[in-house]
Design a protein around this motif. Structure first.
Motif, short mmCIF file in Angstrom:
data_model
loop_
_atom_site.label_atom_id
_atom_site.label_comp_id
_atom_site.label_asym_id
_atom_site.label_seq_id
_atom_site.Cartn_x
_atom_site.Cartn_y
_atom_site.Cartn_z
N ASP A 39 0.82 -1.23 0.00
CA ASP A 39 0.00 0.00 0.00
C ASP A 39 0.84 1.27 0.00
O ASP A 39 0.38 2.34 -0.43
CB ASP A 39 -0.94 0.01 1.21
N ALA A 40 2.08 1.18 0.48
CA ALA A 40 2.95 2.36 0.54
C ALA A 40 3.67 2.63 -0.78
O ALA A 40 4.35 3.65 -0.89
CB ALA A 40 3.97 2.20 1.67
N ILE A 41 3.53 1.73 -1.73
CA ILE A 41 4.10 1.94 -3.07
C ILE A 41 2.94 2.02 -4.04
O ILE A 41 2.33 1.01 -4.38
CB ILE A 41 5.07 0.81 -3.46
N ARG A 42 2.63 3.23 -4.48
CA ARG A 42 1.45 3.45 -5.32
C ARG A 42 1.86 3.79 -6.76
O ARG A 42 2.69 4.68 -6.99
CB ARG A 42 0.59 4.60 -4.76
N ILE A 43 1.28 3.08 -7.68
CA ILE A 43 1.52 3.36 -9.10
C ILE A 43 0.63 4.53 -9.52
O ILE A 43 -0.60 4.45 -9.45
CB ILE A 43 1.23 2.13 -9.96
N GLU A 44 1.27 5.64 -9.92
CA GLU A 44 0.52 6.81 -10.39
C GLU A 44 0.00 6.59 -11.80
O GLU A 44 -1.14 6.91 -12.11
CB GLU A 44 1.42 8.05 -10.38
N ARG A 45 0.84 6.07 -12.66
CA ARG A 45 0.42 5.77 -14.03
C ARG A 45 1.46 4.86 -14.67
O ARG A 45 2.61 4.80 -14.23
CB ARG A 45 0.28 7.05 -14.85
N VAL A 46 1.02 4.15 -15.70
CA VAL A 46 1.92 3.37 -16.54
C VAL A 46 2.19 4.19 -17.79
O VAL A 46 1.26 4.59 -18.49
CB VAL A 46 1.32 1.99 -16.89
N LEU A 47 3.45 4.47 -18.05
CA LEU A 47 3.82 5.35 -19.15
C LEU A 47 3.56 4.70 -20.51
O LEU A 47 3.68 3.49 -20.67
CB LEU A 47 5.32 5.70 -19.04
N ASP A 48 3.19 5.52 -21.47
CA ASP A 48 3.07 5.05 -22.85
C ASP A 48 4.44 5.21 -23.51
O ASP A 48 4.91 6.33 -23.72
CB ASP A 48 2.02 5.86 -23.61
N THR A 49 5.08 4.09 -23.81
CA THR A 49 6.43 4.12 -24.34
C THR A 49 6.50 3.45 -25.71
O THR A 49 5.55 2.78 -26.14
CB THR A 49 7.41 3.41 -23.39
N ILE A 50 7.63 3.62 -26.38
CA ILE A 50 7.81 3.12 -27.74
C ILE A 50 7.81 1.59 -27.78
O ILE A 50 7.44 0.99 -28.79
CB ILE A 50 9.12 3.69 -28.34
N ASP A 51 8.25 0.96 -26.69
CA ASP A 51 8.30 -0.51 -26.65
C ASP A 51 7.06 -1.05 -25.97
O ASP A 51 6.35 -0.34 -25.26
CB ASP A 51 9.56 -0.97 -25.92
N SER A 52 6.80 -2.34 -26.20
CA SER A 52 5.55 -2.91 -25.67
C SER A 52 5.65 -4.40 -25.38
O SER A 52 4.67 -5.13 -25.50
CB SER A 52 4.41 -2.67 -26.68
N SER A 53 6.84 -4.87 -25.00
CA SER A 53 7.00 -6.31 -24.81
C SER A 53 7.16 -6.72 -23.35
O SER A 53 7.13 -7.92 -23.05
CB SER A 53 8.22 -6.80 -25.59
N MET A 54 7.35 -5.77 -22.44
CA MET A 54 7.65 -6.13 -21.06
C MET A 54 6.40 -6.11 -20.19
O MET A 54 5.67 -5.11 -20.18
CB MET A 54 8.71 -5.18 -20.49
N PRO A 55 6.11 -7.19 -19.48
CA PRO A 55 4.90 -7.24 -18.64
C PRO A 55 4.85 -6.09 -17.64
O PRO A 55 5.85 -5.78 -16.99
CB PRO A 55 5.04 -8.58 -17.91
N GLY A 56 3.70 -5.46 -17.54
CA GLY A 56 3.54 -4.36 -16.59
C GLY A 56 3.98 -3.02 -17.12
O GLY A 56 3.71 -1.98 -16.50
N GLY A 57 4.68 -2.99 -18.26
CA GLY A 57 5.14 -1.73 -18.81
C GLY A 57 6.12 -1.02 -17.89
O GLY A 57 6.85 -1.65 -17.11
N HIS A 58 6.12 0.31 -17.95
CA HIS A 58 7.06 1.13 -17.18
C HIS A 58 6.24 2.17 -16.40
O HIS A 58 5.55 2.98 -16.99
CB HIS A 58 8.05 1.83 -18.10
N SER A 59 6.36 2.16 -15.08
CA SER A 59 5.46 2.94 -14.21
C SER A 59 6.15 4.10 -13.52
O SER A 59 7.36 4.07 -13.26
CB SER A 59 4.86 2.04 -13.13
N GLU A 60 5.33 5.13 -13.21
CA GLU A 60 5.69 6.15 -12.24
C GLU A 60 5.05 5.76 -10.91
O GLU A 60 3.88 5.39 -10.87
CB GLU A 60 5.16 7.52 -12.66
N VAL A 61 5.84 5.83 -9.83
CA VAL A 61 5.30 5.40 -8.53
C VAL A 61 5.64 6.41 -7.44
O VAL A 61 6.63 7.14 -7.54
CB VAL A 61 5.83 4.00 -8.12
N ILE A 62 4.82 6.43 -6.43
CA ILE A 62 5.08 7.20 -5.21
C ILE A 62 5.35 6.21 -4.08
O ILE A 62 4.60 5.25 -3.90
CB ILE A 62 3.88 8.09 -4.84
#
Length: 392
Positions: free
Chosen positions: A194-217
């Motif tokens: 609960d103390a690690i919150r995903i703000e958003r998953v970034l839209d990036t040029i690549d698309s093969s990695m599970p979960g994508g690439h996130s910004e977190v607080i």
């Protein structure tokens, strides 16, 4: 040149290649593939088939030992023949690098709790280091880290923001880097938390990695002192343990990606006719394919050269920087020429070449942009010259 586990690695690599081509590649058009990578359902399904085929985490042997870096190259290049191959076989980033680090630094108890489920492919992981540029945080320069770790009794309390955290969404194991009074530290964390919150998953040029690439607080994350990885203040040193092999693993996997693009473009050029003859017979096209073969071979040699340095017990920082620059730039040229050879088919999604191009383009940024590595190498060149001449 031979290496100690060459025969075994080649045997494993052959099994992996057959699995990736015959079982994994057909998933490349699966509707469960999204802009942020394959769904968790698809990951679980592919990994079940990898276990059945005996190619789950194939570079780590049943007794827990790790193939040499040269042996690992023979295997990881084969998993890269599909962008889904590293996902299915559990050789992808960030898990592969995180497993390597935990194998070197973690305690026996941490091995059992955090490493074992990663090696089995039952869990995925995330490495929380990079921070948002707008906060002036750590990117290519980890010394700029803003995330803090304060000791509170037998716990540490961590606060900060992180970005481009690959696989954070859906990960079960986290490695969090933060700065304490003693210096940089690493902490192992059960996810989700609960103390690690995903703000958003970034839209990036690549698309093969599970979960994508996130910004977190990270907001008042409490971690028991027993879950620190290694010792306080040693975080940057541990990052170096992970860094050189992880850079090289990227080279290995993306070499497979570029090889696959070359195969598809070659097949197209040897079937498609234009202006009275096959495309491959036009010098402009044939030369591009020939240049690709040269770049692929040179990249393979760079990978082996760096792997040999690591296998000799050297830290490989210089070699991995050089390999990362040379291989990422060469493989991008390969993918770009494949798109050009195929023309309209190369930019459409009727073949996978368009995605392979996007995946390889990202490689020139991930694990340090080309320019950062060149800058680092230039500093070392200057230092060596000043030492040689006695100048200040």
């Amino acid at each position: 040149m031979t290496y100690p586990d060459q025969k075994l690695a080649e045997q494993i690599g052959a099994r992996v290649e057959a699995f990736v081509r015959d079982v994994v590649a057909p998933y490349e058009r699966d509707p469960r593939l999204g802009e942020h990578g394959p769904s968790e359902e698809l990951v679980v399904e592919m990994r079940a088939k990898a276990r059945e085929a005996g190619v789950m985490t194939p570079h780590i042997l049943k007794d827990g030992s790790h193939l040499s870096q040269r042996g690992t190259a023979s295997v990881l290049q084969k998993t890269g023949l599909s962008p889904l191959g590293p996902v299915a076989c559990n050789t992808g980033a960030p898990d592969e690098g995180n497993m390597f680090l935990l194998g070197k630094v973690a305690t026996p108890e941490q091995h059992e709790r955090f490493l074992k489920p990663l090696v089995s492919g039952e869990a995925r992981s995330a490495f929380f280091m990079t921070e948002p540029a707008e906060d002036g945080g750590a990117g290519s320069d980890p010394s700029m880290m803003k995330t803090t770790a304060k000791q509170d009794g037998n716990h540490w309390v961590i606060n900060g923001r992180k970005t481009f955290i690959t696989g954070a969404e859906g990960a079960k194991v986290g490695i969090v880097m933060a700065k304490s009074d003693e210096g940089a530290c690493m902490f192992l964390v059960d996810l989700p938390n609960d103390a690690i919150r995903i703000e958003r998953v970034l839209d990036t040029i690549d698309s093969s990695m599970p979960g994508g690439h996130s910004e977190v607080i990270i907001d008042n994350l409490r971690v028991p002192a027993t879950d620190m990885l290694g010792n306080p203040g040693e975080g940057f040193r541990y990052a170096q343990i992970r860094l050189a092999p992880a850079r090289l693993s990227h080279c290995m996997r993306w070499h497979g990606v570029a090889t696959r693009a070359q195969e598809i473009a070659t097949e197209y050029a040897c079937k498609r006719q234009a202006f009275g003859k096959l495309l491959v017979d036009h010098e402009g096209v044939g030369f591009m394919l020939a240049e690709n073969q040269i770049d692929l071979q040179q990249s393979s040699l760079m990978i082996d050269w760096c792997a040999d340095a690591l296998d000799r017990g050297e830290n490989g920082n210089v070699e991995s920087s050089m390999a990362k620059v040379a291989v990422s730039e060469a493989l991008f040229r390969v993918a770009d020429r494949c798109v050009q050879v195929m023309g309209g088919m190369g930019v459409s999604r009727d073949t996978i070449v368009e995605q392979l191009f996007r995946e390889v383009r990202a490689f020139r940024i991930y694990d340090g942009p080309t320019e950062v590595h060149k800058w680092s190498l230039a500093k070392k060149i200057k230092k060596a010259e000043l030492a040689r001449t006695g100048a200040k």
